[in-house]
Design an enzyme around this catalytic site. Structure first.
Site, PDB file in Angstrom:
ATOM      1  N   ASP A  22       8.277   0.714  -2.553  1.00  0.00           N
ATOM      2  CA  ASP A  22       8.755   2.001  -2.035  1.00  0.00           C
ATOM      3  C   ASP A  22      10.052   2.370  -2.748  1.00  0.00           C
ATOM      4  O   ASP A  22      11.046   1.658  -2.639  1.00  0.00           O
ATOM      5  CB  ASP A  22       8.980   1.843  -0.515  1.00  0.00           C
ATOM      6  CG  ASP A  22       9.718   3.029   0.083  1.00  0.00           C
ATOM      7  OD1 ASP A  22       9.691   4.109  -0.526  1.00  0.00           O
ATOM      8  OD2 ASP A  22      10.309   2.856   1.169  1.00  0.00           O
ATOM      9  N   ASN A  24      11.735   5.365  -2.354  1.00  0.00           N
ATOM     10  CA  ASN A  24      12.610   6.359  -1.717  1.00  0.00           C
ATOM     11  C   ASN A  24      12.974   6.037  -0.262  1.00  0.00           C
ATOM     12  O   ASN A  24      13.468   6.899   0.456  1.00  0.00           O
ATOM     13  CB  ASN A  24      11.984   7.765  -1.806  1.00  0.00           C
ATOM     14  CG  ASN A  24      10.656   7.827  -1.059  1.00  0.00           C
ATOM     15  OD1 ASN A  24      10.196   6.812  -0.527  1.00  0.00           O
ATOM     16  ND2 ASN A  24      10.048   8.994  -1.004  1.00  0.00           N
ATOM     17  N   ASP A  26      11.247   5.488   2.471  1.00  0.00           N
ATOM     18  CA  ASP A  26      10.517   5.965   3.659  1.00  0.00           C
ATOM     19  C   ASP A  26       9.584   4.897   4.231  1.00  0.00           C
ATOM     20  O   ASP A  26       8.819   5.161   5.162  1.00  0.00           O
ATOM     21  CB  ASP A  26       9.746   7.264   3.354  1.00  0.00           C
ATOM     22  CG  ASP A  26       8.623   7.057   2.335  1.00  0.00           C
ATOM     23  OD1 ASP A  26       8.469   5.918   1.834  1.00  0.00           O
ATOM     24  OD2 ASP A  26       7.899   8.026   2.031  1.00  0.00           O
ATOM     25  N   ASP A  30       5.027   3.930  -3.312  1.00  0.00           N
ATOM     26  CA  ASP A  30       4.784   5.208  -3.988  1.00  0.00           C
ATOM     27  C   ASP A  30       4.628   5.018  -5.494  1.00  0.00           C
ATOM     28  O   ASP A  30       4.771   3.899  -6.011  1.00  0.00           O
ATOM     29  CB  ASP A  30       5.906   6.209  -3.654  1.00  0.00           C
ATOM     30  CG  ASP A  30       7.281   5.583  -3.807  1.00  0.00           C
ATOM     31  OD1 ASP A  30       7.472   4.845  -4.788  1.00  0.00           O
ATOM     32  OD2 ASP A  30       8.151   5.807  -2.928  1.00  0.00           O
ATOM     33  N   ASP A 200     -16.063   3.879  -4.832  1.00  0.00           N
ATOM     34  CA  ASP A 200     -16.153   3.433  -3.446  1.00  0.00           C
ATOM     35  C   ASP A 200     -17.593   3.534  -2.907  1.00  0.00           C
ATOM     36  O   ASP A 200     -18.227   4.589  -3.049  1.00  0.00           O
ATOM     37  CB  ASP A 200     -15.232   4.328  -2.603  1.00  0.00           C
ATOM     38  CG  ASP A 200     -15.025   3.810  -1.202  1.00  0.00           C
ATOM     39  OD1 ASP A 200     -14.486   2.703  -1.073  1.00  0.00           O
ATOM     40  OD2 ASP A 200     -15.399   4.511  -0.245  1.00  0.00           O
ATOM     41  N   GLU A 255     -18.324  -0.244  -6.227  1.00  0.00           N
ATOM     42  CA  GLU A 255     -18.276  -1.090  -5.032  1.00  0.00           C
ATOM     43  C   GLU A 255     -19.645  -0.962  -4.368  1.00  0.00           C
ATOM     44  O   GLU A 255     -20.039   0.145  -3.975  1.00  0.00           O
ATOM     45  CB  GLU A 255     -17.184  -0.626  -4.073  1.00  0.00           C
ATOM     46  CG  GLU A 255     -16.983  -1.627  -2.947  1.00  0.00           C
ATOM     47  CD  GLU A 255     -16.547  -1.005  -1.629  1.00  0.00           C
ATOM     48  OE1 GLU A 255     -15.993  -1.737  -0.810  1.00  0.00           O
ATOM     49  OE2 GLU A 255     -16.777   0.198  -1.400  1.00  0.00           O
ATOM     50  N   HIS A 328      -8.104  -5.121  -0.957  1.00  0.00           N
ATOM     51  CA  HIS A 328      -7.426  -4.584   0.221  1.00  0.00           C
ATOM     52  C   HIS A 328      -8.289  -4.668   1.490  1.00  0.00           C
ATOM     53  O   HIS A 328      -7.827  -4.287   2.553  1.00  0.00           O
ATOM     54  CB  HIS A 328      -7.049  -3.125  -0.052  1.00  0.00           C
ATOM     55  CG  HIS A 328      -8.267  -2.288  -0.315  1.00  0.00           C
ATOM     56  ND1 HIS A 328      -9.048  -2.448  -1.442  1.00  0.00           N
ATOM     57  CD2 HIS A 328      -8.875  -1.325   0.415  1.00  0.00           C
ATOM     58  CE1 HIS A 328     -10.071  -1.627  -1.381  1.00  0.00           C
ATOM     59  NE2 HIS A 328      -9.989  -0.922  -0.263  1.00  0.00           N
ATOM     60  N   ASP A 329      -9.540  -5.111   1.362  1.00  0.00           N
ATOM     61  CA  ASP A 329     -10.432  -5.211   2.525  1.00  0.00           C
ATOM     62  C   ASP A 329     -10.643  -6.659   2.975  1.00  0.00           C
ATOM     63  O   ASP A 329     -11.347  -6.896   3.967  1.00  0.00           O
ATOM     64  CB  ASP A 329     -11.819  -4.627   2.192  1.00  0.00           C
ATOM     65  CG  ASP A 329     -11.788  -3.129   1.974  1.00  0.00           C
ATOM     66  OD1 ASP A 329     -10.918  -2.457   2.561  1.00  0.00           O
ATOM     67  OD2 ASP A 329     -12.641  -2.618   1.212  1.00  0.00           O
TER      68      ASP A 329
HETATM   69  C1  NOJ Z   1     -14.603   0.626   0.948  1.00  0.00           C
HETATM   70  C2  NOJ Z   1     -13.111   0.604   0.832  1.00  0.00           C
HETATM   71  O1  NOJ Z   1     -12.718  -0.474   0.036  1.00  0.00           O
HETATM   72  C3  NOJ Z   1     -12.571   0.521   2.242  1.00  0.00           C
HETATM   73  O2  NOJ Z   1     -11.191   0.259   2.281  1.00  0.00           O
HETATM   74  C4  NOJ Z   1     -12.928   1.803   2.959  1.00  0.00           C
HETATM   75  O3  NOJ Z   1     -12.544   1.697   4.311  1.00  0.00           O
HETATM   76  C5  NOJ Z   1     -14.430   2.097   2.892  1.00  0.00           C
HETATM   77  N1  NOJ Z   1     -14.992   1.841   1.598  1.00  0.00           N
HETATM   78  C6  NOJ Z   1     -14.708   3.530   3.246  1.00  0.00           C
HETATM   79  O4  NOJ Z   1     -14.270   4.376   2.215  1.00  0.00           O
END
Ligand code: NOJ
Length: 560
Positions: A22, A24, A26, A30, A200, A255, A328-329
């Site tokens: 980050d 700035n 907040d 970014d 995605d 994905e 990130h999932d």
């Molecule tokens: C897969 C993405 O990696 C995930 O973070 C997202 O919630 C779902 N697709 C829906 O877009």
């Protein structure tokens, strides 16, 4: 091999902008924050960055609900910030992949705002609408985030399909106008100079138009048989290549939850003109149980060996693998498959998992913080979590009394997507040097000793080990090209394999044992020169130290 595409030798670094840096104050990462840390990525040796979505979004699902595909999310900065980032990355020889989220939009996208106005609106057919049945939704499908996959914009009206949250209505790809819009927004970014896309849930874009009920999975029907790898998927991907991607020297990774080796061969075979590689999920689903991912079961090593080996041999010479442990999932791999119970074990197992993956055939993806061996962050209470999937699951499992709040919190601490989303740990200072404000998600308290500043110049750090792995990939043709054979197949604690290419053999031996492991059966495999090991030279080469990984290179005696 001069005609080999550039991305075969690349290593991709995934940046989750909200949690990277980050600039700035907040509390939200970014684009200027990413620019500040390009040194880190360059030093690691990664040559491609995948940016999670940075477009305008109401953030129901952290940017995976896009309201304007051609605008930057104001919290992340401006288009000028993006242009500056792209320019500087390119100057350093680093490419940038955008996240292309086109299975669905936000319900706040102008297309949906129009579509909801009524059946006669020209944008109505951009989405998937059906009349309800028997006073309820058109079919029994549940959404990926819990609850039904259908919602109404007004009582008594038609339902629209949303495979994720109700704020993520699915686009109707069977409408050629939708496909033209997607092609056009892709060209917008390609013409700016981006180097490709991560797409995605791209294998969800074609649905069986009959939209029949799905087999019951808990309370709801499963949409997968009718939406995953649907009837026109390959047609749409080929069209995208033909109409958009062909003239650009870019990389695409889809994905694709639920793909098999066979599907992946079809999608990534170069002569079919679809995508360059896909993210498969089999190895990430091995610890799922009756409640899906909400369980505490470990990933079983024999199944992991079988799965990864099947993907290695199945795609060799036919398509191309992506290689990943984290994103990130997913919860952090060192807490999931490695061992974060002590500093020694965390460091050793993080390096071992890196070695195991990076010497396979495919393009590796390193998720921010993985190169430091960042761990899961068990947040104090449910009120500290932000992820829509986690919060929905909490409601679904606890409010209906199926699990006690304590039990569910235990599961969430292990499996929530927020484990991967806590801020990047740059320093041991307040908020890990991520922000001067209040971070949007708490920082892991272990940042005081687990941080980039401590690791960058330490030759024994996880960071330095990953750096060596990435360098090996770039220099050794065998890592990109060699074939794959699993060794010691039935060994309960060693994952060993070899790669062969033009008279050379690369052998990789990884111990999953948390204590010393004497293994005489490994003797014939210890051939050649040791290229990398996560420990100092061994006194007895047949004894593996906890989570030891060894990479060896030799001439191919069998071929001589
Ligand atoms: C897969 C993405 O990696 C995930 O973070 C997202 O919630 C779902 N697709 C829906 O877009």
């Amino acid at each position: 091999m001069t005609d080999s595409p550039w991305w075969k030798k690349s290593t991709v670094y995934q940046v989750y902008p909200r949690s990277f840096c980050d600039s700035n104050g907040d509390g939200i990462g970014d684009l200027p924050g990413i620019l500040c840390h390009l040194d880190h990525i360059q030093r690691l040796g990664a040559d491609v960055i995948w940016l999670n979505p940075i477009y305008a979004s109401p953030n129901d699902d952290n940017g995976y609900d896009i309201s304007d595909y051609r605008a930057i999310m104001p919290e992340f900065g401006t288009m000028a910030d993006f242009d500056a980032l792209l320019r500087e990355a390119h100057r350093r020889g680093i490419r940038i992949l955008m996240d292309l989220v086109v299975n669905h939009t936000s319900d706040e996208h102008p297309w949906f705002r129009e579509a909801r106005k009524g059946k006669d609106n020209p944008f109505r057919d951009y989405y998937i609408w059906r009349e309800g049945k028997n006073g309820g939704p058109p079919n029994n499908w549940g959404s990926a985030f819990g609850g039904p996959a259908w919602a109404q914009t007004e009582e008594g009206g038609e339902y629209y399909l949303h495979l994720f949250s109700p704020k993520q209505p699915d686009l109707n790809w069977d409408n050629p106008a939708v496909r033209r819009e997607v092609h056009s927004l892709m060209r917008f970014w390609l013409d700016k100079g981006v180097d490709g896309f991560r797409m995605d849930v791209i294998n969800y874009i074609s649905k069986d138009p009959a939209l029949p009920d799905g087999p019951l999975k808990g309370r709801w029907g499963d949409f997968a048989p009718f939406c995953v790898n649907g009837p026109r998927l390959h047609e749409y991907l080929r069209e995208m290549r033909r109409e958009v991607l062909r003239p650009y020297r870019v990389m695409t990774v889809g994905e694709t939850p639920g793909v098999t080796v066979r599907d992946a061969c079809l999608i990534t075979s170069p002569d079919r003109g679809e995508l360059d590689m896909v993210f498969q999920f089999e190895h990430m689903s091995l610890d799922e149980g009756e409640r899906g991912k909400w369980c505490l079961d470990p990933i079983p090593l024999p199944a992991l060996k079988e799965t990864l080996s099947r993907w290695q041999t199945g795609l060799h010479g036919k398509g191309w693998n992506s290689l990943y442990w984290n994103n990130h999932d997913q919860p952090r791999i060192v807490s999931r498959l490695g061992d974060d119970s002590s500093e020694e074990k965390r460091t050793a197992s993080a390096k071992m998992l890196g070695a195991l993956l990076h010497m396979m055939q495919g393009t590796p993806f390193v998720y921010q913080g993985e190169e430091l061996g960042m761990t899961n962050t068990p947040l104090p209470g449910i009120g500290d979590y932000r992820d829509i999937d986690t919060l929905n699951a909490w409601r679904e499992w606890t409010l209906e009394g199926r699990l006690s709040p304590e039990e569910m919190l235990r599961l969430i601490r292990r499996r929530s997507r927020d484990n991967a989303r806590t801020p990047m740990q740059w320093t041991g200072e307040t908020h890990a040097g991520f922000t001067s404000g209040v971070p949007w998600l708490p920082v892991n308290p272990n940042h005081v000793f687990l941080n980039a500043a401590r690791q960058i110049d330490d030759p024994d750090s996880v960071f330095s080990f990953y750096r060596k792995l990435i360098c090996l990939r770039r220099t050794l043709e065998i890592v990109t090209e060699g074939d794959y054979r699993l060794l010691l197949e039935d060994h309960p604690l060693l994952f060993a394999y070899e790669r062969r290419w033009r008279g050379e053999v690369l052998t990789v031996l990884c111990s999953f044992s948390s204590s010393l492991l004497a293994e005489p059966a490994a003797a014939p495999l210890l051939r050649g020169r040791e290229l990398l090991c996560n420990y100092p030279p061994a006194e007895d080469p047949l004894v593996f130290r906890p989570y030891e990984a060894r990479i060896l290179l030799s001439g191919d005696t069998a071929a001589e």
